[in-house]
Design a protein around this motif. Structure first.
Motif, short mmCIF file in Angstrom:
data_model
loop_
_atom_site.label_atom_id
_atom_site.label_comp_id
_atom_site.label_asym_id
_atom_site.label_seq_id
_atom_site.Cartn_x
_atom_site.Cartn_y
_atom_site.Cartn_z
N LEU A 1 7.35 12.39 -6.43
CA LEU A 1 6.59 11.53 -5.52
C LEU A 1 7.38 11.33 -4.24
CD1 LEU A 1 4.38 9.40 -4.76
CD2 LEU A 1 5.76 7.72 -5.99
N ASP A 2 6.72 11.50 -3.12
CA ASP A 2 7.34 11.28 -1.82
C ASP A 2 6.32 10.53 -0.97
OD1 ASP A 2 8.75 11.25 0.50
OD2 ASP A 2 8.99 13.41 0.67
N GLY A 3 6.64 9.28 -0.64
CA GLY A 3 5.63 8.50 0.05
C GLY A 3 6.19 7.40 0.94
N THR A 4 5.28 6.65 1.49
CA THR A 4 5.62 5.51 2.35
C THR A 4 4.95 4.25 1.80
OG1 THR A 4 3.72 5.94 3.82
CG2 THR A 4 5.85 6.96 4.38
N ILE A 5 5.48 3.12 2.22
CA ILE A 5 4.97 1.82 1.77
C ILE A 5 4.51 1.03 2.99
CG2 ILE A 5 5.58 -0.37 0.66
CD1 ILE A 5 7.64 1.15 -0.99
N LEU B 1 0.85 -1.19 0.00
CA LEU B 1 0.00 0.00 0.00
C LEU B 1 0.88 1.24 0.00
CD1 LEU B 1 -2.59 -1.15 2.70
CD2 LEU B 1 -2.72 -1.42 0.20
N VAL B 2 0.70 2.08 -1.01
CA VAL B 2 1.52 3.28 -1.17
C VAL B 2 0.72 4.51 -0.77
CG1 VAL B 2 2.86 4.69 -2.78
CG2 VAL B 2 2.82 2.19 -3.04
N ASN C 1 -2.96 4.82 0.69
CA ASN C 1 -3.02 3.34 0.68
C ASN C 1 -3.43 2.79 -0.68
OD1 ASN C 1 -2.20 2.98 3.37
ND2 ASN C 1 -4.30 3.23 4.13
N GLU C 2 -2.77 3.28 -1.71
CA GLU C 2 -3.03 2.76 -3.06
C GLU C 2 -2.46 1.35 -3.17
OE1 GLU C 2 -4.66 4.09 -5.59
OE2 GLU C 2 -5.14 5.97 -4.55
#
Length: 275
Positions: free
Chosen positions: A263-267, A140-141, A161-162
């Motif tokens: 893009l700046d994100g978490t997994i 989930l990204v 949460n993609e």
């Protein structure tokens, strides 16, 4: 007459002496020293171990090694001895077991006399063994997408949460706390090494290029995005709970529009180990 009596007495004495002679019983001892596994040793399951026995006796004909756990035979090996009085036996083998394993050596002579020597060895699971397997699921990204195009206001998009289809194949690495994983995210595969610490596995960062599809007023804009992402996991039974980060950037070149994409994100998410 006296000579006959003397001769008869000598014969009786020799027969009595012969009848009193005891059998030489076989003996067996565990070989100790560098390279050999002995009593109460701790080893890892699946690693080669070397066991040795020194045996002595008279007309020895066989030495046998057995390994048992809770009454079940795990390994058996024997060697024939050519009626020797001494013999050194050495065997290297592997056992896939966890817990205490009893190693037993038995020597037998031509008269059926035996001697037995047993000792216990502790077999431990390798730290990386619990992670080995095939995993499937969705990561989930979450994060922010920032798009800046010339002559246009900056456009932001929030990812929450993609789900991204992911498979993970983990095999043992070179060391007992190392693994190698083949990670397939959204159809793209990378191979990466990881380090195990308890129920945690930390993988090295991965550099790749993904195509991000952005919907702009009904137009699908395919943007190559250079990504750096990390994937770590915490094992809970047959589930690997994922955490990590992802960062990426790309350029937009569409008709008269030029710009940048970040893009700046978490997994997050979890993958299930498939049996």
């Amino acid at each position: 007459m006296k000579k006959s009596i003397l001769f008869l007495a000598c014969c009786i004495g020799l027969m009595f002496f012969a009848s009193c002679k005891k059998d030489v019983q076989p003996t067996i001892t565990v070989v100790a020293g560098s390279g050999y596994v002995g009593p109460n040793a701790a080893v890892y399951s699946g690693d080669p171990i070397t066991v040795g026995f020194d045996v002595t006796g008279e007309n020895l004909i066989q030495v046998m090694l057995t390994a048992e756990q809770n009454g079940a035979s795990l390994f058996t090996h024997s060697e024939t001895i050519d009626n020797a009085a001494a013999y050194s036996y050495t065997k290297t083998f592997t056992i896939d077991a966890i817990g205490v394993v009893t190693i037993r050596g038995t020597v037998t002579d031509a008269k059926g006399n035996t001697a037995i020597k047993s000792f216990d060895v502790n077999f431990n699971e390798k730290p990386n063994a619990k992670f080995v397997g095939h995993y499937e699921g969705d990561i989930l990204v979450s994060g922010n997408v920032n798009i800046t195009v010339n002559n246009m206001e900056p456009m932001d998009q929030v990812m929450d949460n993609e789900p991204v289809p992911t498979t993970l194949d983990i095999v043992a690495g070179d060391g007992i706390d190392e693994v190698t994983a083949s990670i397939t995210i959204n159809g793209q595969t990378n191979t990466v090494k990881g380090t195990v610490n308890g129920n945690r596995v930390l993988f090295k960062a991965i550099d790749d290029t993904f195509v991000f599809h952005y919907d702009y007023q009904g137009f699908d804009i395919a943007i190559p995005l250079k990504m750096t992402y990390t994937v770590n996991g915490t094992l809970n039974g047959d589930q690997l709970n994922i955490d990590g980060t992802c960062k990426g950037n790309g350029t937009i070149n569409m008709f008269i529009y030029n710009g940048t994409f970040e893009l700046d994100g978490t997994i997050g998410g979890s993958l299930n180990k498939m049996q």
